[in-house]
Scaffold this motif. Structure first.
Motif, PDB file in Angstrom:
ATOM      1  N   GLU A  94     -37.321  21.375 -58.080  1.00  0.00           N
ATOM      2  CA  GLU A  94     -37.255  22.409 -58.744  1.00  0.00           C
ATOM      3  C   GLU A  94     -37.932  23.790 -57.913  1.00  0.00           C
ATOM      4  N   LYS A  95     -36.709  24.583 -57.925  1.00  0.00           N
ATOM      5  CA  LYS A  95     -37.283  25.770 -57.018  1.00  0.00           C
ATOM      6  C   LYS A  95     -36.976  27.093 -57.838  1.00  0.00           C
ATOM      7  N   TYR A  96     -38.064  28.351 -57.602  1.00  0.00           N
ATOM      8  CA  TYR A  96     -37.833  29.478 -58.268  1.00  0.00           C
ATOM      9  C   TYR A  96     -37.649  30.825 -57.312  1.00  0.00           C
ATOM     10  N   MET A  97     -36.991  31.656 -57.487  1.00  0.00           N
ATOM     11  CA  MET A  97     -37.119  32.625 -56.748  1.00  0.00           C
ATOM     12  C   MET A  97     -36.374  33.924 -57.403  1.00  0.00           C
ATOM     13  N   SER A  98     -36.645  35.249 -56.966  1.00  0.00           N
ATOM     14  CA  SER A  98     -35.762  36.385 -57.596  1.00  0.00           C
ATOM     15  C   SER A  98     -34.424  36.351 -57.196  1.00  0.00           C
ATOM     16  N   SER A  99     -33.515  36.525 -58.080  1.00  0.00           N
ATOM     17  CA  SER A  99     -31.983  36.402 -57.967  1.00  0.00           C
ATOM     18  C   SER A  99     -31.727  37.624 -56.832  1.00  0.00           C
TER      19      SER A  99
END
Length: 317
Positions: A94-99
């Motif tokens: 599960e990974k999150y960052m700005s597009s």
């Protein structure tokens, strides 16, 4: 560096250094050079944990190191996607960052050959570490992630992290605020060894960064404790006022004493290279430098007695 046994019973180099700040916060350091810290924040909630940034991926075992600390589910939050921040992200589900960071990935920021080359230039001649990295480094050059924006909140259970935009070093740079415990993890948006780096072709203008930094401070307050992407200890309080003053000086044209800045990771140590390496390595690094810098004229602005300096693009103020 010492060798120990990993969870599979294989020999594993202790590259990830674990520093416990308190029961809910750890600062991990990818220890490839004693002079330069490559740090990551591990925030522990009652239900899950967040790893903020993931280093170069040199040892390929960041996920296993975290499991030795806690057995809670892990989410991965990236401040941005430079090689020393997104290298191990692929290890996590599960990974999150700005597009906005997608462009960096497409341009090869996570290419394992690039990461290995930077580690080679940074490891101070540690051949044992370099050989280990060649075999164990995370091989992924991209990953699937969920896009985040300013104001998004990650509930870890009795602990919330809020994403705050602080574009400048990259367009999509994010910081993560734990308001309850009064600290923020800022990646390269604010850091004392490179505060800030704004000379790459992809960087936003200095004036835009300054405006974003002022918004950040207004949001988090003057007494916020800041952990950057390159220090185990929190930053000293005077760094942010110093950065703002330095930005103002450059914007006002007070740059007569500024000097050209050559990023250390573009310098090549050829002392242990064979004749082929001595011919081709400078050519490769020159190509990488041109690709990363674009139409950039890097300068460094300093002030006597200041901890901070700014490395900026003279063509983009």
């Amino acid at each position: 560096m010492k060798v120990c046994s990993n969870s599979k019973g294989e020999d594993a180099m202790n590259i990830i250094e674990v520093n416990k700040i308190n029961d809910r916060l750890y600062i991990l350091n990818e220890n490839i050079n004693p002079k330069v810290k490559i740090t990551m924040g591990l925030v522990i909630g009652s239900k899950k944990v967040a790893i903020i940034d993931t280093g170069y991926g040199t040892s390929g075992d960041l996920d296993k190191i975290i499991k030795q600390i806690t057995d809670k589910p892990v989410i991965c939050l990236l401040t941005h996607c430079d090689p020393d921040h997104g290298g191990s992200a692929a290890l996590f589900d599960e990974k999150y960052m700005s597009s906005f960071e997608e462009e960096s990935i497409k341009k090869g920021s996570l290419n394992p050959r690039t990461r290995l080359m930077i580690v080679k230039n940074s490891c101070d001649g540690n051949e044992e570490l370099l050989e280990y990295a060649k075999e164990h480094m995370v091989k992924n050059s991209s990953f699937i992630y969920k896009s985040i924006k300013a104001g998004d909140v990650f509930d870890l259970g009795d602990c919330e992290l809020e994403a705050i935009s602080l574009g400048g070093h990259t367009k999509g740079s994010m910081c993560f605020l734990n308001q309850k415990e009064n600290y923020a993890i800022t990646g390269d948006s604010i850091a004392n060894i490179n505060s800030p780096v704004l000379f790459f072709g992809r960087c936003l203008p200095l004036s835009v960064y300054k405006e974003n930094l002022e918004k950040f401070i207004k949001k988090v307050g003057d007494n916020i404790v800041i952990y950057s992407g390159h220090d185990i200890q929190p930053l000293k309080k005077q760094i942010i006022p110093e950065i703002l003053t330095l930005c103002e000086e450059v914007m006002s044209g007070d740059t007569a004493k500024d000097i050209p800045y050559v990023p250390p990771f573009f310098k090549v140590d050829l002392s242990n290279s064979n004749w082929l390496g001595k011919i081709f390595m400078p050519l490769v690094m020159n190509f990488v430098a041109k690709k990363q810098l674009g139409n950039s004229r890097p300068l460094e602005h300093k002030k006597a007695g200041y901890i901070a300096s700014i490395k900026y693009n003279a063509n983009k103020i």
